[in-house]
Design an enzyme around this catalytic site. Structure first.
Site, PDB file in Angstrom:
ATOM      1  N   HIS B 131      34.478  96.889 -95.284  1.00  0.00           N
ATOM      2  CA  HIS B 131      34.583  96.699 -93.830  1.00  0.00           C
ATOM      3  C   HIS B 131      34.514  95.206 -93.513  1.00  0.00           C
ATOM      4  CE1 HIS B 131      33.289  98.306 -89.594  1.00  0.00           C
ATOM      5  NE2 HIS B 131      34.052  97.239 -89.499  1.00  0.00           N
ATOM      6  N   HIS B 133      36.214  91.979 -91.262  1.00  0.00           N
ATOM      7  CA  HIS B 133      37.116  91.335 -90.317  1.00  0.00           C
ATOM      8  C   HIS B 133      37.334  89.917 -90.836  1.00  0.00           C
ATOM      9  CE1 HIS B 133      36.975  94.618 -87.456  1.00  0.00           C
ATOM     10  NE2 HIS B 133      35.680  94.683 -87.663  1.00  0.00           N
ATOM     11  N   LYS B 210      43.223 101.821 -90.185  1.00  0.00           N
ATOM     12  CA  LYS B 210      41.993 101.754 -89.404  1.00  0.00           C
ATOM     13  C   LYS B 210      42.276 102.321 -88.020  1.00  0.00           C
ATOM     14  CE  LYS B 210      37.905 100.303 -87.815  1.00  0.00           C
ATOM     15  NZ  LYS B 210      37.513  98.905 -87.714  1.00  0.00           N
ATOM     16  N   HIS B 212      40.588 102.631 -84.449  1.00  0.00           N
ATOM     17  CA  HIS B 212      39.509 101.938 -83.747  1.00  0.00           C
ATOM     18  C   HIS B 212      39.668 102.187 -82.255  1.00  0.00           C
ATOM     19  CE1 HIS B 212      36.930  98.756 -82.216  1.00  0.00           C
ATOM     20  NE2 HIS B 212      36.575  98.405 -83.432  1.00  0.00           N
ATOM     21  N   ASP B 214      39.031 100.325 -79.872  1.00  0.00           N
ATOM     22  CA  ASP B 214      39.580  99.196 -79.129  1.00  0.00           C
ATOM     23  C   ASP B 214      41.109  99.265 -79.044  1.00  0.00           C
ATOM     24  OD1 ASP B 214      36.987  98.383 -78.981  1.00  0.00           O
ATOM     25  OD2 ASP B 214      37.311  96.370 -79.806  1.00  0.00           O
ATOM     26  N   HIS B 239      36.591 104.134 -86.456  1.00  0.00           N
ATOM     27  CA  HIS B 239      35.596 103.709 -85.471  1.00  0.00           C
ATOM     28  C   HIS B 239      35.912 104.561 -84.237  1.00  0.00           C
ATOM     29  CE1 HIS B 239      33.785 100.171 -82.932  1.00  0.00           C
ATOM     30  NE2 HIS B 239      34.049 101.168 -82.114  1.00  0.00           N
ATOM     31  N   HIS B 265      30.253 102.224 -89.702  1.00  0.00           N
ATOM     32  CA  HIS B 265      28.985 102.045 -88.956  1.00  0.00           C
ATOM     33  C   HIS B 265      28.573 103.333 -88.255  1.00  0.00           C
ATOM     34  CE1 HIS B 265      31.977 101.219 -85.880  1.00  0.00           C
ATOM     35  NE2 HIS B 265      32.245 100.031 -86.380  1.00  0.00           N
ATOM     36  N   HIS B 313      33.328  92.082 -79.160  1.00  0.00           N
ATOM     37  CA  HIS B 313      34.328  92.999 -78.619  1.00  0.00           C
ATOM     38  C   HIS B 313      35.029  92.498 -77.366  1.00  0.00           C
ATOM     39  CE1 HIS B 313      33.960  96.379 -81.374  1.00  0.00           C
ATOM     40  NE2 HIS B 313      32.684  96.049 -81.466  1.00  0.00           N
ATOM     41  N   ARG B 329      24.851 101.241 -76.829  1.00  0.00           N
ATOM     42  CA  ARG B 329      25.110 101.318 -78.262  1.00  0.00           C
ATOM     43  C   ARG B 329      23.892 100.966 -79.115  1.00  0.00           C
ATOM     44  NH1 ARG B 329      30.999  98.617 -79.337  1.00  0.00           N
ATOM     45  NH2 ARG B 329      29.964  97.937 -81.246  1.00  0.00           N
ATOM     46  N   ASP B 353      30.952  94.614 -92.108  1.00  0.00           N
ATOM     47  CA  ASP B 353      31.521  94.369 -90.771  1.00  0.00           C
ATOM     48  C   ASP B 353      31.561  92.856 -90.522  1.00  0.00           C
ATOM     49  OD1 ASP B 353      32.675  94.763 -88.296  1.00  0.00           O
ATOM     50  OD2 ASP B 353      31.058  95.987 -87.485  1.00  0.00           O
TER      51      ASP B 353
END
Lengths: 227, 556
Positions: B131, B133, B210, B212, B214, B239, B265, B313, B329, B353
């Site tokens: 994981h 980025h 992935k 996600h 978002d 996610h 996560h 985010h 969260r 992450d």
């Protein structure tokens, strides 16, 4: 300033040491990188001020005291190497501390069961005389039959054997002196390649021992007249 | 005598070794060496031509051998042994030396073999961070410096990608990663209401997708991406819909419909159905992982996270509704439960992450700090008989599985990496006993030292201060590309010059019960009012750590 890569690295030590110094001044207990930086920096600065090599070691050893360190850090500090500029040029300094680790020390090894000792039921003990004017050392797994011809001993009795001592150690044969050694059979497939070329094949092949003795005699390994 | 023997030869069978400054004490299960025939390199030592080394070609013996090292491996256990390497792969494990002069040699050492002495060191498989980025190139430096050799990346930043869709962009991404001696797979963006956006990513050489929130984690994107993945044997990382905008967690489970998925996560601090996304764990088809900021649950964990969420985010701290979303969260109770679920074998994977909401160089450290939280204290002062001392071998092996073999299985990499078994890539991390899981000594990539401790470059010796953990020779020239693998898929038309492309496989059939030293399944409930977590009806929790091992004593 025309700084080289090594000089730039020296600034990393200084920066880390300054950071550590400011933390120490606040009463903060030091961790591994902080303590290491203070020690290395103390060596470099002592040398810069004209210290001898021994004086620089003294400065490094005393750069931090155990009560300034987090628990366990003092046992992690051995073997700190650093190069400093002394009056006679750059010199390597290695700072060691006495080991005081226990089972709570980071990375400690605790041995509660004794390990077995070296064992063999086939040992030969020989007196070996160094018939030369310089010292000779022989390492553990050397085919003893083929050691320096200036060592005088019952060579045939050493055929196919090596020293019965822990791996990585050696035996010294001081010039002109006689030293007693214990030998153990070579294991594995018992093939000896190289060395002085006295065997260069399987130790236990028919006729191998006799041929090795013949070569040893021919090359002066048995007479002891090389000195 | 014992102290000298340990200093020279390292731990032997039956010895107890403390890992770093943790409470984890392991007992060495076996020692493949023969007393008296330990192979040693150096002045006056026995690794010499015709003695410890056989006068044969390296290709007939081995290119590289790591001698006398304490292996800790989820599959192989905890033993002192030697590791032989040929052409970048592990070729043999066991007793090393010359069979002409030593008994029962498994790893034949030739007179031309490179010898890396392993006494006093621990060898593990390279870490796999599933994981990442990759928001900045230096994330690769951080990963390597922490003992990670495989990355599953989601973008090549600084843009926020959560998967990359463009074949053209992916072509550049793969080329960029070839500058590091790392195995890298890139995830495609699994935001497809139709399969159209997914095809180009596949051709662009992604190793998975992935999904996600978002970019869309709705029923349709879930089903489309999972169906597409099933067709092409690639992994899917998920996610979930943290807003509960279109679905609850039970709807997500229904939409997954029994198919394999990697739930990122899973505690939820990193995102996903609030407050009960943790319910995803414990299902056989849902392979759950944690990201490292919530691991080794600590007293400051909750306070750190609100700001982290807003920053990661694209949210705005001036917007009260954004702050409210972020706060939802962050829950101490689910973090405490997550740590316990790791310890009992329900959650099988840890990850970073990195540069999203985690630290690229902290996964080894946090995984073992967490293991240490649950460890019993070994009593080693001689008052307890050796065979009665409480040891943590099983817990240590369970936790090492989370960062090596299990992520390899989840992402279809286990035919190349994940353990030190013969045949796999020689991606090996050497750690001093005292800094295990915190600071590696050497990172060996496909058999070549590629990263690790380096000193003053102008010094007489290689270990003069300041010691830094940085690039070794394997990170330079054409080697960096050749030592790494481009993890891809079988349909890819994208290649990377100098780097081997390897399709992932068996990603669709992998299940929770395949997870090494894990595979505990069951039902998780989260009380939506006070967040109490139950596993099969029993409350799972732990106390927060006030002082984390592997960090405070080691990090400047």
């Amino acid at each position: 300033m025309e700084l080289t890569p090594s000089e730039l690295d020296r600034l990393l030590i200084f920066s880390a040491a300054q950071l550590a110094e400011s933390r120490r001044a606040r009463g903060t207990k030091l961790n591994h990188p902080e303590a290491t930086a203070l020690i290395a920096n103390a060596v470099i600065e002592a040398a810069r001020d004209g210290a001898t090599h021994a004086q620089a070691i003294h400065a490094g050893v005393n750069a931090v005291s155990p009560d300034e360190l987090l628990d366990g850090i003092d046992s992690m500090l051995s073997g700190i190497s650093v190069e400093a500029v002394f009056n006679d040029g750059r010199r390597l300094v290695v700072i060691d501390f006495p080991s005081n680790s226990d089972s709570s020390t980071p990375g400690s090894v605790t041995r509660l069961v004794q390990q077995s000792e070296l064992q063999s039921d086939d040992l030969v003990t020989l007196d070996v005389h160094n018939n030369s004017t310089v010292d000779i050392s022989v390492t553990t797994h050397m085919h003893f039959f083929e050691v320096n011809p200036r060592l005088i001993f019952d060579r045939e009795a050493s055929y196919g054997r090596h020293l019965f001592i822990p791996a990585g150690e050696h035996v010294d044969f001081p010039a002109g002196q006689t030293t007693s050694v214990t030998l153990v059979p070579i294991t594995g497939n018992r093939i000896i390649i190289g060395f002085a070329g006295l065997v260069d094949g399987p130790l236990d092949a028919p006729g191998a021992r006799e041929e090795a003795m013949r070569r040893a005699r021919e090359l002066g390994y048995l007479s002891g007249d090389k000195s | 005598m014992s102290e000298q023997d340990i200093a020279v030869h390292g731990a032997r069978a039956g010895d107890f070794v403390r890992l770093g400054d943790t409470h984890l004490v392991v007992r060495v299960e076996a020692d493949d060496r023969q007393r008296g025939n330990e192979l040693q390199i150096g002045f006056g030592k026995n690794a010499r031509d015709g003695i410890g080394m056989q006068s044969i070609r390296p290709s007939k013996s081995c290119d590289v051998v790591i001698t006398n090292v304490l292996v800790i491996d989820a599959v192989l256990g905890i033993r002192v042994t030697s590791i032989g390497i040929n052409e970048g792969r592990i070729s043999a494990i066991g007793r090393s030396g010359n069979p002409d002069t030593m008994d029962d040699i498994d790893v034949v050492v030739g007179s031309g073999t490179v010898i890396i002495p392993g006494e006093g060191l621990i060898a593990t498989a390279g870490g796999i961070d599933s994981h990442v980025h990759a928001m900045a190139p230096r994330v690769c430096d951080a990963a390597l410096s922490s003992g990670v050799t495989t990355l599953i990346a989601q973008e090549f930043g600084p843009f926020w990608g959560v998967g990359v869709g463009s074949k053209w962009a992916l072509g550049h991404g793969h080329k960029q990663f070839a500058a590091w001696p790392l195995n890298v797979g890139i995830l495609g963006r699994g935001a497809g209401s139709t399969t159209d956006p997914l095809y180009e990513a596949l051709e662009g050489g992604v190793c998975g997708f992935k999904i996600h929130e978002d970019t869309g984690a709705h029923p349709r994107t879930l089903d489309t991406t999972l169906s597409f993945a099933d067709e092409h044997d690639v992994a899917v990382a998920l996610h979930t819909d943290g807003l509960n905008e279109m679905m609850h967690v039970e709807d997500t489970i229904a939409a997954i419909a029994g198919r394999a998925v990697h739930a990122y996560h899973v505690e939820g601090c990193g995102g996903g159905h609030a407050p009960d996304v943790l319910r995803l764990a414990g299902h056989n088809n849902i392979l759950a992982s944690s990201t490292n900021p919530t691991l080794a649950f600590g007293i400051n964990a909750a306070d750190e996270h609100v700001a982290m969420i807003i920053s990661a985010h694209g949210m705005n701290p001036e917007l009260p509704s954004d702050i409210e979303l972020a706060r939802r969260r962050v829950r101490n109770a689910t973090m405490a439960a997550e740590n316990k679920l790791h310890d009992i074998g329900v959650i099988p994977v840890t990850s970073s992450d990195a540069l999203g909401m985690g630290r690229a160089d902290d996964t080894w450290r946090k995984t073992f700090a967490m293991a240490s939280m649950f460890a019993d204290r070994a009593i080693l002062d001689g008052t307890v008989a050796p065979d009665d001392v409480v040891i943590e071998n099983e817990r240590v092996l369970r936790h090492i599985a989370k960062i090596t073999i299990n992520p390899a299985l989840v992402h279809g990499l286990s035919h190349e990496v994940g353990s030190l078994q013969v045949g796999l890539l020689a991606d090996i991390v050497l750690w001093p006993y005292r800094s295990f899981a915190s600071k590696p000594n050497m990172v060996i990539k496909s058999g070549i030292p590629a990263w690790g401790v380096v000193g003053d470059p102008g010094s007489t010796v290689a270990n003069a201060q300041p010691l830094t953990i940085s690039a070794q020779f394997g990170a330079f020239g054409a080697s960096a590309a050749e030592l790494g693998v481009h993890f891809t898929n079988a349909m890819s038309t994208t290649t990377v010059e100098g780097r081997r492309s390897v399709p992932v496989k068996n990603t669709r059939t992998v299940r929770g019960t395949d997870m090494v030293r894990h595979g505990v399944l069951g039902t998780i409930d989260v009380d939506v009012h006070d967040y109490t977590v139950r596993f099969n009806g029993d409350i799972v929790t732990c106390n927060p750590l006030s002082e984390s091992p592997l960090t405070r004593k080691y990090v400047l």
